[in-house]
Design a protein around this motif. Structure first.
Motif, mmCIF file in Angstrom:
data_model
loop_
_atom_site.group_PDB
_atom_site.id
_atom_site.type_symbol
_atom_site.label_atom_id
_atom_site.label_comp_id
_atom_site.label_asym_id
_atom_site.label_seq_id
_atom_site.Cartn_x
_atom_site.Cartn_y
_atom_site.Cartn_z
ATOM 1 N N LEU A 178 -3.324 5.873 -6.863
ATOM 2 C CA LEU A 178 -4.059 7.133 -6.912
ATOM 3 C C LEU A 178 -4.075 7.817 -5.556
ATOM 4 C CD1 LEU A 178 -7.179 6.619 -9.222
ATOM 5 C CD2 LEU A 178 -5.133 7.972 -9.657
ATOM 6 N N ARG A 179 -4.147 7.015 -4.500
ATOM 7 C CA ARG A 179 -4.174 7.584 -3.141
ATOM 8 C C ARG A 179 -2.878 8.284 -2.773
ATOM 9 N NH1 ARG A 179 -6.033 2.377 -2.103
ATOM 10 N NH2 ARG A 179 -4.075 1.924 -1.004
ATOM 11 N N GLY A 180 -1.773 7.834 -3.373
ATOM 12 C CA GLY A 180 -0.469 8.369 -2.975
ATOM 13 C C GLY A 180 -0.018 9.580 -3.761
ATOM 14 N N MET A 181 -0.930 10.222 -4.490
ATOM 15 C CA MET A 181 -0.529 11.337 -5.349
ATOM 16 C C MET A 181 -0.089 12.575 -4.568
ATOM 17 S SD MET A 181 -3.335 11.209 -8.437
ATOM 18 C CE MET A 181 -2.619 12.627 -9.253
ATOM 19 N N ARG A 182 -0.609 12.747 -3.369
ATOM 20 C CA ARG A 182 -0.292 13.956 -2.610
ATOM 21 C C ARG A 182 1.191 13.986 -2.223
ATOM 22 N NH1 ARG A 182 -4.031 15.183 2.427
ATOM 23 N NH2 ARG A 182 -3.039 13.244 3.132
ATOM 24 N N PRO A 183 1.872 15.128 -2.375
ATOM 25 C CA PRO A 183 3.286 15.215 -2.001
ATOM 26 C C PRO A 183 3.519 14.876 -0.530
ATOM 27 C CG PRO A 183 2.656 17.104 -3.330
ATOM 28 C CD PRO A 183 1.383 16.379 -2.991
ATOM 29 N N ASP A 184 4.508 14.038 -0.292
ATOM 30 C CA ASP A 184 4.940 13.681 1.061
ATOM 31 C C ASP A 184 6.391 14.146 1.183
ATOM 32 O OD1 ASP A 184 5.977 12.444 3.340
ATOM 33 O OD2 ASP A 184 4.682 10.685 3.135
ATOM 34 N N PHE A 185 6.605 15.310 1.779
ATOM 35 C CA PHE A 185 7.931 15.920 1.775
ATOM 36 C C PHE A 185 8.941 15.132 2.610
ATOM 37 C CE2 PHE A 185 5.017 19.428 0.792
ATOM 38 C CZ PHE A 185 5.560 19.823 -0.431
ATOM 39 N N GLU A 186 8.482 14.437 3.640
ATOM 40 C CA GLU A 186 9.401 13.624 4.435
ATOM 41 C C GLU A 186 9.912 12.444 3.613
ATOM 42 O OE1 GLU A 186 11.782 11.865 7.197
ATOM 43 O OE2 GLU A 186 11.013 13.914 7.075
ATOM 44 N N LEU A 187 9.015 11.799 2.862
ATOM 45 C CA LEU A 187 9.430 10.687 2.007
ATOM 46 C C LEU A 187 10.325 11.180 0.878
ATOM 47 C CD1 LEU A 187 9.366 7.737 1.230
ATOM 48 C CD2 LEU A 187 7.132 8.105 0.144
ATOM 49 N N ILE A 203 9.670 14.503 -7.604
ATOM 50 C CA ILE A 203 11.100 14.838 -7.621
ATOM 51 C C ILE A 203 11.565 15.083 -9.053
ATOM 52 C CG2 ILE A 203 13.414 13.891 -7.244
ATOM 53 C CD1 ILE A 203 12.306 12.548 -4.714
ATOM 54 N N ALA A 204 11.146 14.212 -9.965
ATOM 55 C CA ALA A 204 11.515 14.374 -11.379
ATOM 56 C C ALA A 204 10.996 15.714 -11.918
ATOM 57 C CB ALA A 204 10.960 13.217 -12.202
ATOM 58 N N LEU A 205 9.759 16.053 -11.580
ATOM 59 C CA LEU A 205 9.196 17.330 -12.025
ATOM 60 C C LEU A 205 9.912 18.513 -11.382
ATOM 61 C CD1 LEU A 205 5.375 16.480 -11.984
ATOM 62 C CD2 LEU A 205 6.848 16.775 -13.989
ATOM 63 N N GLY A 206 10.400 18.324 -10.160
ATOM 64 C CA GLY A 206 11.147 19.381 -9.496
ATOM 65 C C GLY A 206 12.466 19.688 -10.177
ATOM 66 N N PHE A 207 13.081 18.659 -10.761
ATOM 67 C CA PHE A 207 14.340 18.865 -11.487
ATOM 68 C C PHE A 207 14.109 19.412 -12.893
ATOM 69 C CE2 PHE A 207 16.262 15.734 -8.455
ATOM 70 C CZ PHE A 207 17.348 16.502 -8.069
ATOM 71 N N ALA A 208 12.889 19.299 -13.417
ATOM 72 C CA ALA A 208 12.601 19.678 -14.800
ATOM 73 C C ALA A 208 12.978 21.120 -15.136
ATOM 74 C CB ALA A 208 11.129 19.416 -15.118
ATOM 75 N N PRO A 209 12.647 22.118 -14.280
ATOM 76 C CA PRO A 209 13.019 23.497 -14.630
ATOM 77 C C PRO A 209 14.525 23.695 -14.782
ATOM 78 C CG PRO A 209 11.364 23.485 -12.888
ATOM 79 C CD PRO A 209 11.818 22.073 -13.057
ATOM 80 N N ILE A 210 15.298 22.960 -13.982
ATOM 81 C CA ILE A 210 16.761 23.077 -14.082
ATOM 82 C C ILE A 210 17.229 22.567 -15.437
ATOM 83 C CG2 ILE A 210 18.950 22.355 -13.065
ATOM 84 C CD1 ILE A 210 17.469 22.033 -10.407
ATOM 85 N N VAL A 211 16.643 21.455 -15.871
ATOM 86 C CA VAL A 211 17.007 20.885 -17.172
ATOM 87 C C VAL A 211 16.633 21.843 -18.296
ATOM 88 C CG1 VAL A 211 16.603 18.968 -18.772
ATOM 89 C CG2 VAL A 211 16.743 18.530 -16.307
ATOM 90 N N LEU A 212 15.436 22.421 -18.226
ATOM 91 C CA LEU A 212 14.980 23.337 -19.265
ATOM 92 C C LEU A 212 15.765 24.646 -19.255
ATOM 93 C CD1 LEU A 212 11.118 22.766 -18.966
ATOM 94 C CD2 LEU A 212 12.700 21.767 -20.631
ATOM 95 N N LEU A 213 16.269 25.032 -18.089
ATOM 96 C CA LEU A 213 17.078 26.250 -17.996
ATOM 97 C C LEU A 213 18.363 26.134 -18.811
ATOM 98 C CD1 LEU A 213 17.423 29.056 -16.657
ATOM 99 C CD2 LEU A 213 18.585 27.891 -14.752
ATOM 100 N N GLN A 263 0.811 -1.215 0.000
ATOM 101 C CA GLN A 263 0.000 0.000 0.000
ATOM 102 C C GLN A 263 0.847 1.270 0.000
ATOM 103 O OE1 GLN A 263 0.269 -2.182 2.451
ATOM 104 N NE2 GLN A 263 0.534 -1.133 4.436
ATOM 105 N N HIS A 264 2.143 1.142 0.354
ATOM 106 C CA HIS A 264 3.022 2.314 0.375
ATOM 107 C C HIS A 264 3.737 2.537 -0.963
ATOM 108 C CE1 HIS A 264 2.387 2.912 4.607
ATOM 109 N NE2 HIS A 264 2.850 1.710 4.917
ATOM 110 N N ILE A 265 3.674 1.555 -1.849
ATOM 111 C CA ILE A 265 4.446 1.633 -3.095
ATOM 112 C C ILE A 265 3.922 2.737 -4.006
ATOM 113 C CG2 ILE A 265 5.009 0.379 -5.215
ATOM 114 C CD1 ILE A 265 5.293 -2.141 -3.534
ATOM 115 N N GLY A 266 2.596 2.896 -4.057
ATOM 116 C CA GLY A 266 2.034 3.975 -4.869
ATOM 117 C C GLY A 266 2.502 5.339 -4.412
ATOM 118 N N GLN A 267 2.655 5.504 -3.113
ATOM 119 C CA GLN A 267 3.128 6.772 -2.565
ATOM 120 C C GLN A 267 4.574 7.040 -2.987
ATOM 121 O OE1 GLN A 267 3.065 6.929 1.731
ATOM 122 N NE2 GLN A 267 2.711 9.137 1.744
ATOM 123 N N VAL A 268 5.406 5.984 -2.934
ATOM 124 C CA VAL A 268 6.798 6.126 -3.376
ATOM 125 C C VAL A 268 6.853 6.497 -4.854
ATOM 126 C CG1 VAL A 268 8.955 4.894 -3.761
ATOM 127 C CG2 VAL A 268 7.703 4.556 -1.626
#
Length: 283
Positions: A236-245, A107-117, A95-100
């Motif tokens: 689908l349940r794990g879509m919300r950002p979990d900043f600690e994870l 994380i990938a989307l967070g790096f995207a602006p750097i790549v596009l820059l 049940q935790h795998i979807g969250q991961v």
């Protein structure tokens, strides 16, 4: 028990036991094919561009190496997600795998602006290599178009971890091999102007790779959303950002990405220095 019988039993045990040779080969062999698919994608680009000119081939080789070096750190982080998936799968906590899975996507989307820059910065940075004017033009063009597909590369790696971490590496093999085949077809059409495509040469090769990466990312994003996966893994349940994870993934995946960056950067520096000798030498 004779020595021959004991030797046979030990050999059989090594091959058939859990975690033995057969199981390791079953999991690892598809990953070998998957890794080869990326090599094939870049190899096909270079072979076809060599038919355009040796300068075009050399420029694509240099700029693709620089592009991959730029992606190495985030790519290593995203790849490390399969360790988290494997741990939850082995602990019987699917049940935790979807969250991961979704934290890797964020994380990938967070790096995207750097790549596009890197797109507007490419020409002046690549000019530091002091290659010829024609080579620099091709290098900048190829690098900039690959950057458009860079975020897709990170997303695909994050999505692949959902399967590789659970030992379903055959899924990764099929998707990656299909992307390599798509790239081959698009290369032929886009470099030389077949099947209604414009003959864009170096730019066509770069667009073929970027489109193939985007197609692969879309597949990896859609596959985990199947009903069976939604019910078992909570994809689908794990879509919300979990900043600690996310912090844990970055903390443990960061060194892996740094090691990858240093390895690829060293190889890229070697290629750039060879490029100062001449285009033929690089080719």
């Amino acid at each position: 028990m004779t020595l021959t019988t004991a030797s046979t039993e030990v050999s059989s045990s090594w091959w058939q036991r859990p975690g033995g040779g057969r199981e390791v080969l079953r999991v690892s062999a598809p990953l070998v094919v998957s890794a080869l698919s990326w090599t094939i994608m870049t190899f096909v680009d270079r072979v076809m561009l060599n038919w355009v000119s040796s300068t075009a081939m050399a420029a694509a080789f240099t700029s693709s190496a620089a592009w991959f070096a730029m992606l190495s750190l985030p790519l290593g982080v995203c790849s490390y997600t399969n360790t988290f998936v494997a741990q939850y799968d082995g602990a019987g906590e699917p049940q935790h795998i979807g969250q991961v899975f979704w934290q890797a996507i964020w994380i990938a989307l967070g790096f995207a602006p750097i790549v596009l820059l890197a797109i507007p910065l490419a020409p002046p940075l690549l000019a530091l290599a002091r290659h010829g004017s024609e080579a620099l033009h091709y290098e900048s063009q190829y690098f900039q178009i690959l950057c458009i597909g860079g975020p897709a590369m990170l997303l695909a790696q994050s999505g692949a971890a959902f399967y590789s971490g659970r030992g379903q590496t055959w899924v990764v093999m099929i998707v990656d091999a299909a992307a390599a085949m798509l790239n081959l077809v698009l290369d032929y059409c886009w470099i030389f102007g077949h099947c209604g495509f414009p003959a864009w040469g170096v730019a066509g090769a770069a667009w073929a790779t970027s489109v193939s990466l985007c197609a692969k990312a879309v597949v990896y994003l859609l596959l985990p959303l199947q009903r069976a996966h939604r019910e078992r893994f909570g994809t689908l349940r794990g879509m919300r950002p979990d900043f600690e994870l996310m912090r844990r993934i970055l903390y443990f995946g960061g060194p892996s990405g740094l090691q990858m960056l240093l390895d690829v950067a060293g190889f890229t520096a070697f290629i750039i220095f060879i490029g100062r000798i001449g285009d033929v030498q690089v080719a």
